[in-house]
Design a protein around this motif. Structure first.
Motif, PDB file in Angstrom:
ATOM      1  N   SER A  42      39.451  -5.561   2.169  1.00 31.09           N
ATOM      2  CA  SER A  42      40.735  -4.940   1.597  1.00 31.09           C
ATOM      3  C   SER A  42      40.183  -3.582   0.505  1.00 31.09           C
ATOM      4  CB  SER A  42      41.487  -5.991   0.659  1.00 31.09           C
ATOM      5  OG  SER A  42      41.935  -7.153   1.562  1.00 31.09           O
ATOM      6  N   GLN A  43      39.298  -3.058   1.028  1.00 32.20           N
ATOM      7  CA  GLN A  43      38.985  -1.844   0.079  1.00 32.20           C
ATOM      8  C   GLN A  43      39.626  -0.728   0.276  1.00 32.20           C
ATOM      9  OE1 GLN A  43      34.825  -1.283   1.320  1.00 32.20           O
ATOM     10  NE2 GLN A  43      34.039  -2.940  -0.279  1.00 32.20           N
ATOM     11  N   ASN A  44      40.201  -0.209  -0.860  1.00 35.94           N
ATOM     12  CA  ASN A  44      40.981   1.279  -0.670  1.00 35.94           C
ATOM     13  C   ASN A  44      40.428   1.907  -1.816  1.00 35.94           C
ATOM     14  OD1 ASN A  44      42.915  -1.296  -0.049  1.00 35.94           O
ATOM     15  ND2 ASN A  44      43.472   0.691   1.152  1.00 35.94           N
ATOM     16  N   ILE A 146      39.017  -6.743 -19.228  1.00 34.09           N
ATOM     17  CA  ILE A 146      38.818  -6.824 -17.735  1.00 34.09           C
ATOM     18  C   ILE A 146      39.605  -5.742 -17.189  1.00 34.09           C
ATOM     19  CG2 ILE A 146      38.931  -8.090 -15.715  1.00 34.09           C
ATOM     20  CD1 ILE A 146      38.424 -10.585 -17.479  1.00 34.09           C
ATOM     21  N   ILE A 147      39.018  -4.824 -16.475  1.00 32.13           N
ATOM     22  CA  ILE A 147      39.637  -3.874 -15.737  1.00 32.13           C
ATOM     23  C   ILE A 147      39.279  -3.784 -14.165  1.00 32.13           C
ATOM     24  CG2 ILE A 147      40.249  -1.352 -15.433  1.00 32.13           C
ATOM     25  CD1 ILE A 147      39.676  -1.164 -18.444  1.00 32.13           C
ATOM     26  N   GLY A 148      40.389  -3.495 -13.193  1.00 29.37           N
ATOM     27  CA  GLY A 148      40.105  -3.795 -11.850  1.00 29.37           C
ATOM     28  C   GLY A 148      41.167  -3.402 -10.885  1.00 29.37           C
ATOM     29  N   ASN A 149      40.451  -2.557  -9.846  1.00 24.77           N
ATOM     30  CA  ASN A 149      41.451  -2.240  -8.810  1.00 24.77           C
ATOM     31  C   ASN A 149      41.289  -3.412  -7.649  1.00 24.77           C
ATOM     32  OD1 ASN A 149      42.937  -0.881  -6.782  1.00 24.77           O
ATOM     33  ND2 ASN A 149      41.507   0.230  -6.279  1.00 24.77           N
ATOM     34  N   LEU A 150      42.022  -4.239  -7.911  1.00 22.85           N
ATOM     35  CA  LEU A 150      41.642  -5.618  -7.171  1.00 22.85           C
ATOM     36  C   LEU A 150      42.249  -5.266  -5.589  1.00 22.85           C
ATOM     37  CD1 LEU A 150      43.254  -8.407  -9.550  1.00 22.85           C
ATOM     38  CD2 LEU A 150      40.862  -7.461  -9.256  1.00 22.85           C
ATOM     39  N   PRO A 151      41.006  -5.912  -4.769  1.00 20.39           N
ATOM     40  CA  PRO A 151      41.146  -6.295  -3.227  1.00 20.39           C
ATOM     41  C   PRO A 151      42.640  -7.013  -3.223  1.00 20.39           C
ATOM     42  CG  PRO A 151      38.958  -6.651  -3.886  1.00 20.39           C
ATOM     43  CD  PRO A 151      39.788  -6.660  -5.306  1.00 20.39           C
ATOM     44  N   PHE A 152      43.567  -6.646  -2.208  1.00 27.11           N
ATOM     45  CA  PHE A 152      44.528  -7.410  -1.964  1.00 27.11           C
ATOM     46  C   PHE A 152      44.188  -8.851  -1.606  1.00 27.11           C
ATOM     47  CE2 PHE A 152      47.159  -3.393  -0.688  1.00 27.11           C
ATOM     48  CZ  PHE A 152      47.055  -2.965  -2.016  1.00 27.11           C
ATOM     49  N   SER A 155      43.396 -10.989  -4.883  1.00 29.42           N
ATOM     50  CA  SER A 155      44.320 -10.753  -6.141  1.00 29.42           C
ATOM     51  C   SER A 155      44.887 -12.093  -6.631  1.00 29.42           C
ATOM     52  CB  SER A 155      45.097  -9.566  -6.187  1.00 29.42           C
ATOM     53  OG  SER A 155      46.056  -9.738  -5.041  1.00 29.42           O
ATOM     54  N   THR A 156      45.626 -12.681  -5.719  1.00 28.06           N
ATOM     55  CA  THR A 156      46.420 -13.902  -6.234  1.00 28.06           C
ATOM     56  C   THR A 156      45.710 -15.176  -6.619  1.00 28.06           C
ATOM     57  OG1 THR A 156      48.499 -13.118  -4.848  1.00 28.06           O
ATOM     58  CG2 THR A 156      48.219 -15.380  -5.664  1.00 28.06           C
ATOM     59  N   PRO A 157      44.610 -15.260  -5.791  1.00 29.93           N
ATOM     60  CA  PRO A 157      43.598 -16.435  -6.275  1.00 29.93           C
ATOM     61  C   PRO A 157      42.858 -16.097  -7.465  1.00 29.93           C
ATOM     62  CG  PRO A 157      42.899 -15.653  -3.913  1.00 29.93           C
ATOM     63  CD  PRO A 157      44.184 -15.041  -4.442  1.00 29.93           C
ATOM     64  N   LEU A 158      42.760 -15.029  -7.578  1.00 30.42           N
ATOM     65  CA  LEU A 158      41.900 -14.583  -8.657  1.00 30.42           C
ATOM     66  C   LEU A 158      42.489 -14.674  -9.923  1.00 30.42           C
ATOM     67  CD1 LEU A 158      39.055 -13.459  -9.899  1.00 30.42           C
ATOM     68  CD2 LEU A 158      39.636 -11.132  -9.373  1.00 30.42           C
ATOM     69  N   ILE A 159      43.736 -14.230  -9.779  1.00 25.18           N
ATOM     70  CA  ILE A 159      44.641 -14.221 -11.298  1.00 25.18           C
ATOM     71  C   ILE A 159      44.848 -15.493 -11.597  1.00 25.18           C
ATOM     72  CG2 ILE A 159      46.923 -13.844 -10.174  1.00 25.18           C
ATOM     73  CD1 ILE A 159      45.526 -12.447 -13.700  1.00 25.18           C
ATOM     74  N   ILE A 160      45.193 -16.468 -10.517  1.00 24.34           N
ATOM     75  CA  ILE A 160      45.481 -17.853 -11.216  1.00 24.34           C
ATOM     76  C   ILE A 160      44.084 -18.752 -11.489  1.00 24.34           C
ATOM     77  CG2 ILE A 160      45.581 -20.316  -9.797  1.00 24.34           C
ATOM     78  CD1 ILE A 160      48.210 -18.687 -10.112  1.00 24.34           C
ATOM     79  N   PHE A 184      47.757  -4.477  -8.588  1.00 24.95           N
ATOM     80  CA  PHE A 184      48.333  -5.547  -7.556  1.00 24.95           C
ATOM     81  C   PHE A 184      48.978  -4.813  -6.647  1.00 24.95           C
ATOM     82  CE2 PHE A 184      47.613  -8.031 -11.355  1.00 24.95           C
ATOM     83  CZ  PHE A 184      46.829  -9.226 -10.921  1.00 24.95           C
ATOM     84  N   GLN A 185      49.218  -5.435  -5.355  1.00 23.76           N
ATOM     85  CA  GLN A 185      50.413  -4.664  -4.250  1.00 23.76           C
ATOM     86  C   GLN A 185      51.668  -4.762  -5.039  1.00 23.76           C
ATOM     87  OE1 GLN A 185      48.909  -7.781  -1.036  1.00 23.76           O
ATOM     88  NE2 GLN A 185      51.331  -7.309  -0.622  1.00 23.76           N
ATOM     89  N   LYS A 186      52.545  -3.880  -4.713  1.00 25.78           N
ATOM     90  CA  LYS A 186      53.591  -4.033  -5.329  1.00 25.78           C
ATOM     91  C   LYS A 186      54.290  -5.081  -5.465  1.00 25.78           C
ATOM     92  CE  LYS A 186      58.175  -1.047  -4.934  1.00 25.78           C
ATOM     93  NZ  LYS A 186      59.002  -1.975  -4.510  1.00 25.78           N
ATOM     94  N   GLU A 187      54.487  -5.913  -4.527  1.00 25.20           N
ATOM     95  CA  GLU A 187      55.267  -6.906  -4.345  1.00 25.20           C
ATOM     96  C   GLU A 187      54.804  -8.152  -5.318  1.00 25.20           C
ATOM     97  OE1 GLU A 187      55.063 -10.050  -0.930  1.00 25.20           O
ATOM     98  OE2 GLU A 187      56.985  -9.056  -0.609  1.00 25.20           O
ATOM     99  N   VAL A 188      53.494  -8.237  -5.366  1.00 24.36           N
ATOM    100  CA  VAL A 188      52.885  -9.209  -6.215  1.00 24.36           C
ATOM    101  C   VAL A 188      52.965  -8.664  -7.800  1.00 24.36           C
ATOM    102  CG1 VAL A 188      50.694 -10.234  -7.049  1.00 24.36           C
ATOM    103  CG2 VAL A 188      50.912  -9.936  -4.477  1.00 24.36           C
ATOM    104  N   CYS A 189      52.934  -7.453  -8.100  1.00 22.28           N
ATOM    105  CA  CYS A 189      53.216  -7.011  -9.317  1.00 22.28           C
ATOM    106  C   CYS A 189      54.481  -7.383 -10.085  1.00 22.28           C
ATOM    107  CB  CYS A 189      52.898  -5.236  -9.382  1.00 22.28           C
ATOM    108  SG  CYS A 189      53.438  -4.529 -10.904  1.00 22.28           S
ATOM    109  N   GLU A 190      55.605  -7.140  -8.942  1.00 28.16           N
ATOM    110  CA  GLU A 190      57.022  -7.398  -9.437  1.00 28.16           C
ATOM    111  C   GLU A 190      57.331  -8.855  -9.586  1.00 28.16           C
ATOM    112  OE1 GLU A 190      59.158  -5.846  -5.987  1.00 28.16           O
ATOM    113  OE2 GLU A 190      59.159  -3.616  -6.709  1.00 28.16           O
TER     114      GLU A 190
END
Length: 351
Positions: A42-44, A146-152, A155-160, A184-190
């Motif tokens: 999931s690299q961008n 901690i700063i990061g452009n997380l791979p999608f 992102s969810t398992p990591l933040i949990i 995070f992808q927009k939907e997860v961020c919201e």
């Protein structure tokens, strides 16, 4: 006054130079080392320095800070962190293809960049920085970020995982209330930032907001990334709370209650909560809502944090009285034999 001036001179002399020497652009680094984005990871890539600077600015004042950057890739955000005055940046990158470009950056900022090739899902961030950076939990957050452009895909398992570490004060939180600035992808961020009674309210909302103050900093259009993802991206800043909004209940227990109630998010919260108990023990479900004084006919996303607090405590109290309840999970018990204690006689029921 003279003493203050002398101190300022000493600090200025010992502070590492913040300005980086001329370097190839991130776009050139990607071309030079033929760094094609790996879809399976999931690299961008983000080439716009104005955006990487804006992400870093969302973290707050990084002058003299110690930063752990997750997934630096070719190093765009890393450069912005260094320009912001960070004393040390530990970059955790699984993909070793990026090492050459990151070593170029390390050479340009001697002693300020450390490269760690590891999977962030298993790497212990408590080892990343000196423990003498730790400050009391009740005080201001440490000068650690901690700063990061997380791979999608992580992102969810990591933040949990980080939220659990926060609750236990382990990992990056051995230093104190370490702040996080993540994409995070927009939907997860919201979902993370959704307020009570918002239709976007979810398990991530509750788990994040009971432990942190969260802020949706800004949105990055997907077209700004290479390759372009199908969704936009949001930047979220997390500041751990001194006192969680749900206290006295283990993280795993809170997570179990929230996950089950939200399992049927469009139904009454009673529907999802019923999965916390065997069908034979509906008395415990009735007790859960009676003791917590939560209306069982509202939807999960309509519950306030105070109501989640009462639900978690009511469930935890039941588990303390009847320990077998903690082991019950309708997902894992399907097709398995689970000994359910019989419902007590009327005169023996808990009140």
């Amino acid at each position: 006054m003279a003493k203050q001036a002398a101190t300022a001179v000493i600090k200025s002399a010992t502070r590492p130079p913040m300005r980086l020497p001329p370097l190839p652009t991130i776009r050139d680094i990607v071309k030079l080392y033929r760094l094609n984005a790996a879809k399976q990871l999931s690299q961008n890539f983000l080439f716009d320095t104005n955006l990487t600077d804006k992400i870093v600015k969302s973290a707050g004042n990084l002058e003299g800070a110690y930063v752990c950057e997750v997934g630096p890739g070719p190093g765009g955000i890393t450069r912005s962190i260094l320009k912001a005055g960070a004393a040390k940046v530990v970059v955790v990158e699984l993909d070793k293809r990026f090492n050459a470009g990151l070593r170029l950056l390390s050479a340009a900022a001697p002693g300020r960049v450390e490269i760690v090739n590891a999977d962030i899902l298993t790497y212990n961030l408590a080892k990343a920085l000196p423990l003498d950076l730790a400050v009391p939990w009740e005080g201001d957050p440490p000068n650690v970020h901690i700063i990061g452009n997380l791979p999608f895909n992580v992102s969810t398992p990591l933040i949990i995982r980080w939220l659990e570490a926060l609750a236990l004060r382990t990992g990056p939180f051995v230093y104190g209330r370490t702040q996080l600035t993540l994409t995070f992808q927009k939907e997860v961020c919201e979902r993370i930032c959704a307020p009570p009674r918002s239709s976007q309210r979810s398990r991530l909302s509750i788990m994040s907001q009971y432990l942190c103050r969260v802020k949706h900093c800004f949105r990055i259009p997907g077209k700004c990334f290479v390759p372009k993802p199908d969704v936009d991206v949001g930047v979220v800043h997390f500041t751990p709370l001194v006192r969680p909004r749900i206290q006295g209940v283990p993280f795993k227990t809170v997570e179990k209650v929230v996950k089950h109630v939200f399992h049927l998010r469009g139904k009454y919260c009673r529907k999802g909560a019923a999965e916390l108990f065997p069908p034979e023990r509906q008395d415990l479900l009735e007790e859960l809502f009676a003791v917590s004084e939560v209306d069982p006919t509202v939807r999960p996303w309509q519950l306030t944090m105070s109501e989640w607090d009462r639900l978690a405590h009511a469930y935890w109290d039941i588990c303390q009285r009847e320990p077998w309840v903690s082991d019950y999970d309708f997902r894992t018990m399907k097709g398995e034999k689970f000994e359910v204690p019989p419902m007590p006689a009327v005169g023996e029921r808990h009140t």
